[in-house]
Scaffold this active site. Structure first.
Site, PDB file in Angstrom:
ATOM      1  N   HIS A 221      75.369 -69.216  -3.039  1.00  0.00           N
ATOM      2  CA  HIS A 221      76.362 -68.391  -3.726  1.00  0.00           C
ATOM      3  C   HIS A 221      76.648 -67.098  -2.950  1.00  0.00           C
ATOM      4  O   HIS A 221      77.767 -66.605  -2.935  1.00  0.00           O
ATOM      5  CB  HIS A 221      75.840 -68.068  -5.127  1.00  0.00           C
TER       6      HIS A 221
ATOM      7  N   ASP B  54      77.052 -73.441  -2.733  1.00  0.00           N
ATOM      8  CA  ASP B  54      76.927 -72.608  -3.942  1.00  0.00           C
ATOM      9  C   ASP B  54      76.623 -73.503  -5.142  1.00  0.00           C
ATOM     10  O   ASP B  54      77.457 -74.306  -5.544  1.00  0.00           O
ATOM     11  CB  ASP B  54      78.239 -71.846  -4.150  1.00  0.00           C
TER      12      ASP B  54
ATOM     13  N   SER C  97      82.168 -64.046  -7.715  1.00  0.00           N
ATOM     14  CA  SER C  97      81.191 -64.162  -8.788  1.00  0.00           C
ATOM     15  C   SER C  97      81.701 -63.459 -10.056  1.00  0.00           C
ATOM     16  O   SER C  97      82.815 -63.737 -10.483  1.00  0.00           O
ATOM     17  CB  SER C  97      79.858 -63.567  -8.304  1.00  0.00           C
TER      18      SER C  97
END
Lengths: 398, 215
Positions: free
Chosen positions: A365, A332, A167
């Site tokens: 995610h 995700d 991320s």
């Protein structure tokens, strides 16, 4: 060196809940030469908090930098000092794990703008004696990485074996590879992107507006006024939390199940389990995170566009010696596979050494933080292969 | 890995399939190689370790990609039909397409990309004009199935079968120079294609070509 180091002393910044100093390593960087931020401001003599796991070997070739995500911190693999919960990547970092601390020296620093001991809006501005608040300069991911490079200098490490993160952590990894290609051997960006899309920015803006709409935010000056915008920050977290999960994960976990009741209450209490869950997630988040930090870090992410900031697609990563391994997850939708593939395509365009795998997961995610055996297997294989090659090169040169 | 489009040929002494060994023998040591449709990385691993090549792979199936990366091979999960366009010109000395051409959606476009990305391309494919295949269709009137073509028509990944003569015709049309060519007979023995293309097309189970652009 113009830095000082201290560990777990009374001088360390205090944790957000005010219960005491933040444990771990604390160092002041930028004493000799300042950190020059993209916005033009220079930071001198600023605190950085970090954790390490494992031992640095004699030739300092086994260092791995872990970059944490938006609401993460340096406590990768030990209990969180505020919540007491296990480290956010304990599944990954430790003896015999993917990042094997018997082999690697793992470093993780609280990012610039954070709220766990590294300089950020809740730290005291020495010039005024008050919390920086909104007078803290707006930072970028490149600034975060410059600060990390200063820490790596301080630790006496020339070249990291790997920089790893998911991320926002993955964006830092990409920035490392683009800005300091000679200082890392491998880059492992996970569930991330080359830039923040309009949708990414839009979700962040919802979070920021929720914080700023809270009267207790006080124009960013809440610390000096003895308040904290807890409701606004909790709503920001609730909205963001939805983007970290997949629709199917939410459905499987909660469906339309009711919370401790058999029928609707015909009111606005948390009738549904999913509402109760989100409220809980929001409420525990505010214990460990600072609202202004949330504004600054989301802003840094929104400004991220690696291609633009490194001179366009033909210049980015050109002649890079770094070996890349990129991983995305099928479930995700925050940084979906096509966004990760754009990184792969940019690297292919300069014939870089790149591996890419899409891992099947319906966990959204957050899959990069969870027990995903395929993900762990791929990373273990990549890291072992790269480590063998690294050792081979070292042997050939020495 | 991608569903094996052709059943394994007998392994030779060095431990890889004869058709892969033929491909490997066409590659100069120490060069840059891209293996398109690299499966579980058998050929790539061989090339990296025994030919010291700087090798990369592209593979569609998650299992193949995971196997390759886990073995320390730099492989990208992707689709040759769509992803080759992102590779720069002349980035590799050799681009290998082993037993995959017939599964491409657009074989001609893929072939163009291979020779754009690599200075040379090495292509291997099953020969649909092999006499047993012809006989099967002739006698039974059904789509041929045998050891090397194990799939039913409705589940085969092989959507663009061709014969050796068809491929030679395509190369002529595209101005591609054939530097070397081999066929494998039904015993898995490699033979030079020789003068009679007709015989090669009749008795070759598989063909392996080393190609380059003209000029």
């Amino acid at each position: 060196m113009g830095v000082t180091e201290r560990k777990s002393t009374g001088q360390a910044p205090t944790s957000l809940d005010g219960t005491g100093p933040i444990p771990g390593y604390h160092v002041r960087l930028g004493c000799d030469s300042p950190l020059r931020l993209d916005c033009g401001v220079e930071l001198f003599d600023f605190p950085t908090a970090y954790q390490t796991y494992g031992r640095l070997n004699a030739d300092k070739s086994n260092a791995v930098l872990v970059c944490h995500a938006l609401t993460g911190d340096q406590f990768v693999a030990d209990a969180h000092p505020v919540t007491g919960k296990p480290g956010w990547w304990e599944m990954m970092v430790g003896a015999g794990k993917v990042l094997d601390t018997d082999r690697f020296y793992v470093i993780c620093a609280n990012i610039l703008g954070g709220c766990m001991g590294t300089i950020g809006p809740r730290e005291v501005n020495p010039a005024t004696g008050k919390a920086w608040g909104l007078s803290f300069p707006v930072i970028t991911i490149a600034d975060m990485v410059r600060a990390q490079a200063m820490l790596i200098d301080h630790l006496g490490i020339d070249r990291l074996f790997a920089v790893v993160g998911g991320s926002l952590g993955g964006m830092q990894v990409l920035e490392w590879a683009a800005s300091y290609p000679q200082r890392l051997y491998t880059a492992i960006p996970i569930a991330t992107a080359l830039l923040h899309t309009a949708q990414n920015i839009a979700f962040h803006e919802v979070g920021r507006q929720a914080i700023m709409a809270d009267p207790d935010w006080c124009g960013g000056d809440y610390l000096d006024q003895g308040k904290r915008p807890l409701r606004g920050l909790a709503v920001a977290r609730m909205a963001a939390h939805i983007t970290y999960l997949s629709e199917s994960a939410l459905h499987q976990k909660f469906g339309r199940k009711l919370q401790d009741r058999k029928a609707f209450t015909y009111g606005f209490d948390a009738d549904f389990q999913v509402e109760s869950y989100l409220r809980y997630q929001g409420s525990i988040f505010v214990d460990r995170f600072d609202a202004n930090s949330y504004l600054y870090i989301t802003r840094a992410m929104d400004y991220f566009d690696l291609v633009e900031s490194h001179g366009g697609p033909t210049k980015l990563f050109r002649n890079t010696p770094v070996r890349f391994c990129i991983v995305s997850f099928t479930g995700d939708w925050l940084y979906p596979t096509p966004e990760n593939q754009k990184i792969v395509h940019a690297l292919n365009a300069v014939a870089a050494n790149v591996s890419f795998a899409e891992v099947v997961s319906d966990k959204g995610h957050d899959a990069f933080l969870l027990d995903e055996p395929d993900f762990h297997r791929v990373l273990t294989g990549f890291i072992s292969g790269a480590w063998e090659r690294r050792q081979g090169h070292a042997a050939a040169q020495g | 890995m991608l569903p094996l489009r052709v059943k394994s040929m007998p392994a030779d002494r060095k431990g890889i399939r004869v058709d892969l060994q033929l491909v490997a023998d066409m590659i100069e040591p120490g060069t840059r190689v891209l293996d398109v449709g690299c499966g579980d990385g058998t050929l790539l691993d061989y090339l990296v370790h025994f030919r010291q090549v700087d090798g990369r792979g592209l593979e569609l199936s998650p299992d193949g990609v995971h196997a390759c990366i886990s073995a320390g091979l730099p492989v990208i999960q992707g689709d040759a039909d769509t992803d080759l366009k992102d590779y720069p010109d002349d980035a590799y000395d050799y681009v290998v397409l082993s037993q995959t051409l017939q599964a491409m959606y657009a074989p001609k476009a893929v072939l163009t990309h291979l020779l754009r990305i690599g200075r040379r391309a090495i292509i291997s494919f099953p020969n649909f004009a092999y006499w047993r295949v012809r006989l099967y269709l002739f006698l039974w009137g059904r789509m041929p199935r045998n050891e090397t073509l194990p799939y039913t028509w409705y589940e085969t990944p092989n959507i663009h079968f061709c014969s050796i003569l068809d491929f030679l015709e395509l190369c002529r049309e595209m101005g591609i120079v054939i530097e070397r060519s081999h066929v494998l007979d039904s015993w898995g023995v490699p033979r030079m294609m020789g003068r009679s293309r007709f015989l090669a097309n009749l008795f070759g189970v598989q063909a392996v070509f080393l190609l380059r652009k003209s000029g």
